[in-house]
Design an enzyme around this catalytic site. Structure first.
Site, PDB file in Angstrom:
ATOM      1  N   THR A 201       0.834  -1.200  -0.143  1.00  0.00           N
ATOM      2  CA  THR A 201      -0.049   0.085  -0.024  1.00  0.00           C
ATOM      3  C   THR A 201       0.922   1.281  -0.042  1.00  0.00           C
ATOM      4  O   THR A 201       0.583   2.275  -0.497  1.00  0.00           O
ATOM      5  CB  THR A 201      -0.651   0.054   1.473  1.00  0.00           C
TER       6      THR A 201
ATOM      7  N   GLU B 192      -3.737  -6.371  -1.780  1.00  0.00           N
ATOM      8  CA  GLU B 192      -2.762  -5.083  -1.160  1.00  0.00           C
ATOM      9  C   GLU B 192      -2.427  -5.675   0.084  1.00  0.00           C
ATOM     10  O   GLU B 192      -3.102  -6.039   0.794  1.00  0.00           O
ATOM     11  CB  GLU B 192      -3.608  -3.656  -1.062  1.00  0.00           C
TER      12      GLU B 192
ATOM     13  N   ASP C   9       6.522  -2.066  -6.502  1.00  0.00           N
ATOM     14  CA  ASP C   9       5.999  -3.280  -5.254  1.00  0.00           C
ATOM     15  C   ASP C   9       5.695  -4.467  -5.969  1.00  0.00           C
ATOM     16  O   ASP C   9       5.384  -4.729  -6.958  1.00  0.00           O
ATOM     17  CB  ASP C   9       4.643  -2.170  -4.994  1.00  0.00           C
TER      18      ASP C   9
END
Ligand SMILES: [Zn+2]
Length: 235
Positions: free
Chosen positions: A30, A93, A145
């Site tokens: 996140t 997430e 990410d």
């Protein structure tokens, strides 16, 4: 379907209809703290972002979007020919400060919650292991990410993603960089920005050195991944 894997529901308005069947899972961090901030953003109609699930660092699984709907987590992305990754994927997430707020190892409790959730998702939708990817794999020019500390090896132990090849074939598999990039694209990556694509590949498969350079080890790992897939050892 084991619904008990999901601890609570906080439905996001940010979704629409899928145009493709589910064949992928995309993992994110996140990059926001505290987790309430991330949840608020993933449910904010103005932000126009979401995911199917968020897992807190304490291991709580929050459902945000029903799996049959198209959540908005991948943005402009590409994987193995697909440009509408959101339509083809489940987005998860992970509550985490990310590189912006202090990159650190993922919490044990969080990975312990991810494993059974992902196991259920991969089994239910028959998702190939090669299609369990990070956001950086599908958007290498824009995203890093979940990053080099994400424990892919833990997921691989449970056959939830491809393992890093341990035995590498001898010899130099690619004649030149162009041949390498072509193979990288065949494996799945968008190679529009070649340097960034190699960085993303390294972040996933050889995280101990991420420099975007096509070195011998990187070439050997990619070659082995493709060989294993072509021989039907992996899917
Ligand atoms: Zn992401």
């Amino acid at each position: 379907m084991k619904d008990e894997l999901v601890h609570r529901e906080q439905l996001s308005p940010n979704f629409d209809e899928r145009a493709l069947p589910i064949t992928m899972a995309v993992l994110h961090y996140t990059e926001m703290k505290p987790v309430e901030t991330a949840l608020a953003r993933l449910c904010d109609p103005e932000a126009k972002v979401s995911a199917h699930y968020l897992i807190t660092e304490e291991g709580e699984v929050v459902r945000l979007v029903p799996e049959e709907k198209r959540a908005w987590h991948a943005g402009q992305s590409y994987w193995r020919g697909h440009k509408d990754v959101n339509s083809a994927s489940i987005g998860i997430e992970l509550d985490h400060p990310g590189h912006a707020l202090g990159y650190r190892p993922f919490a044990e409790a969080q990975i312990d919650a991810l494993v059974p959730l992902l196991h259920r998702i991969v089994s239910q939708h028959d998702i190939p292991r090669a299609n369990v990817v990070g956001h950086s794999d599908v958007a290498p020019a824009r995203k890093v990410d979940p990053g080099e500390l994400f424990p892919w090896d833990r997921l691989a132990e449970y056959h939830l993603c491809l393992p890093r090849p341990d035995k590498l074939e001898q010899g130099d598999p690619f004649d030149n960089d162009a041949a390498f990039y072509l193979a990288l694209e065949r494996f799945g990556y968008d190679i529009t920005d070649g340097h960034k694509a190699v960085e993303a590949f390294q972040r996933r498969w050889r995280p101990e050195r991420i420099d975007g350079e096509i070195d011998g080890q990187v070439r050997a790992i990619l070659f082995q991944l493709l060989l294993d897939r072509d021989r039907g050892r992996t899917r």
